[in-house]
Design an enzyme around this catalytic site. Structure first.
Site, short mmCIF file in Angstrom:
data_model
loop_
_atom_site.label_atom_id
_atom_site.label_comp_id
_atom_site.label_asym_id
_atom_site.label_seq_id
_atom_site.Cartn_x
_atom_site.Cartn_y
_atom_site.Cartn_z
N ARG A 108 0.81 -1.21 0.00
CA ARG A 108 0.00 0.00 0.00
C ARG A 108 0.85 1.26 0.00
O ARG A 108 0.51 2.25 -0.68
CB ARG A 108 -0.97 -0.02 1.19
N LYS A 143 1.58 24.98 -3.75
CA LYS A 143 0.34 24.38 -3.22
C LYS A 143 0.48 22.86 -3.25
O LYS A 143 -0.11 22.16 -4.08
CB LYS A 143 -0.86 24.85 -4.05
N LYS A 175 4.49 39.16 -3.38
CA LYS A 175 3.08 38.92 -3.65
C LYS A 175 2.25 40.15 -3.26
O LYS A 175 2.77 41.14 -2.76
CB LYS A 175 2.62 37.69 -2.87
N GLU A 205 4.43 40.13 -8.15
CA GLU A 205 3.07 39.88 -8.64
C GLU A 205 2.35 41.20 -8.83
O GLU A 205 2.39 42.07 -7.94
CB GLU A 205 2.33 39.00 -7.64
N ASP A 226 -1.33 38.30 -12.36
CA ASP A 226 -2.32 37.53 -11.60
C ASP A 226 -3.73 37.80 -12.09
O ASP A 226 -4.21 38.94 -12.03
CB ASP A 226 -2.20 37.88 -10.11
#
Length: 287
Positions: A108, A143, A175, A205, A226
């Site tokens: 597994r 992410k 950002k 960004e 963005d």
């Protein structure tokens, strides 16, 4: 698929060993595989085949073999498919021979790693194929599943994706919240430039077309656009004139990525590569 195989950089052995050890400990708890201990004699040997049940791109050889060898260091493993190679449903990925109890205890965990990583590699290849004929590269984001980033990004590479930042210490990426705290795009880029060494790349960004000129003038080497419309992406490419690397992000999926690539951007970052890739079905069959 247009691309049949990719050369994949191996992961450090210590990292693979540590992750697989944790996974095996989680699966076996304090008493081990009770089913195999109860049903299978200790000396019983067996031969199994890992087989693809889907068509796609395989990845996960290192953690797969590590899971087997941690349970049976003397097991024989013969790989038929390497990381980054395309597979068809029914293809044999690997043959394993060893102690039956050990192989079933490893099953597994090996399949979890290979299924997750092959799923990401296959999903990434779909995006790469969708932008074929343009200059755009498909890149990952941060992410990722906590603790498994290296494995998931290796899978992106196996699918033909480009490497982005591995972590916060890789490059400076300013950002929207950094911009807000600093008081504007230009101020944030200038502050970063004064802090960074000459080898550190600075990206920023922006969420409006009028911020692009500020970013370039302040010294950014890359600009992340963005959630820009297609028209604004085309305008940004024209205004930048090749002075900076342009990266499109936000609203990217398999239905939109082709049109985004045709605007002329250099990179398209896709969080879905790692946070939404479906599992790839691989089974372990007894011979």
């Amino acid at each position: 698929m247009p691309v049949s195989s990719i050369t994949v950089s191996p992961l450090p052995d210590f990292l693979v060993k540590e992750a697989v050890t944790r996974a095996l400990a989680e699966d076996q708890g304090g008493r081990g595989d009770l089913t195999s201990l109860a049903c299978i004699p200790a000396a019983e040997e067996a031969k199994f085949y890992f087989k693809a049940r889907d068509a796609g791109v395989f990845c996960g050889m290192q953690p797969g073999i590590e899971a087997i060898w941690q349970m049976d260091p003397d097991a024989l493993v013969n790989w038929h498919i390497a990381d980054g190679e395309s597979v068809a449903a029914g293809d044999i990925i690997a043959m394993v021979m060893g102690k039956a109890r050990a192989l079933l205890a490893a099953e597994r965990i090996a399949l979890n790693f290979m299924g997750r990583m092959s799923g990401i590699a296959t999903f990434t290849r779909r995006y790469v194929d969708a932008v074929e004929g343009t200059k755009a590269r498909i890149a990952h984001t941060r992410k990722t599943t906590p603790g498994l980033r290296a494995f998931e990004l290796q899978a992106v590479q196996a699918g033909g994706g480009a490497m982005h930042r591995f972590g916060l210490d890789d490059a400076i990426l300013i950002k929207d919240n950094h911009v807000a705290v600093c008081g504007g795009v230009a101020a944030a880029v200038r502050a970063a430039r004064s802090h960074a060494g000459h080898m550190t790349r600075i990206a920023v960004e922006v969420d409006r077309l009028d911020q692009l000129g500020e970013a370039i003038e302040a010294g950014a080497e890359s600009v992340l656009l963005d959630n820009f419309s297609l028209a604004d992406l085309e305008a940004a490419v024209a205004r930048a004139g090749g002075k900076v690397t342009l990266e499109a992000s936000g609203g990217v999926n398999l239905d939109t990525v082709g049109a985004i690539a045709k605007t002329g951007v250099d990179v398209i970052s896709v969080g879905a590569l790692t946070h939404s890739a479906p599992n790839f079905d691989i089974g372990l069959d007894w011979d």
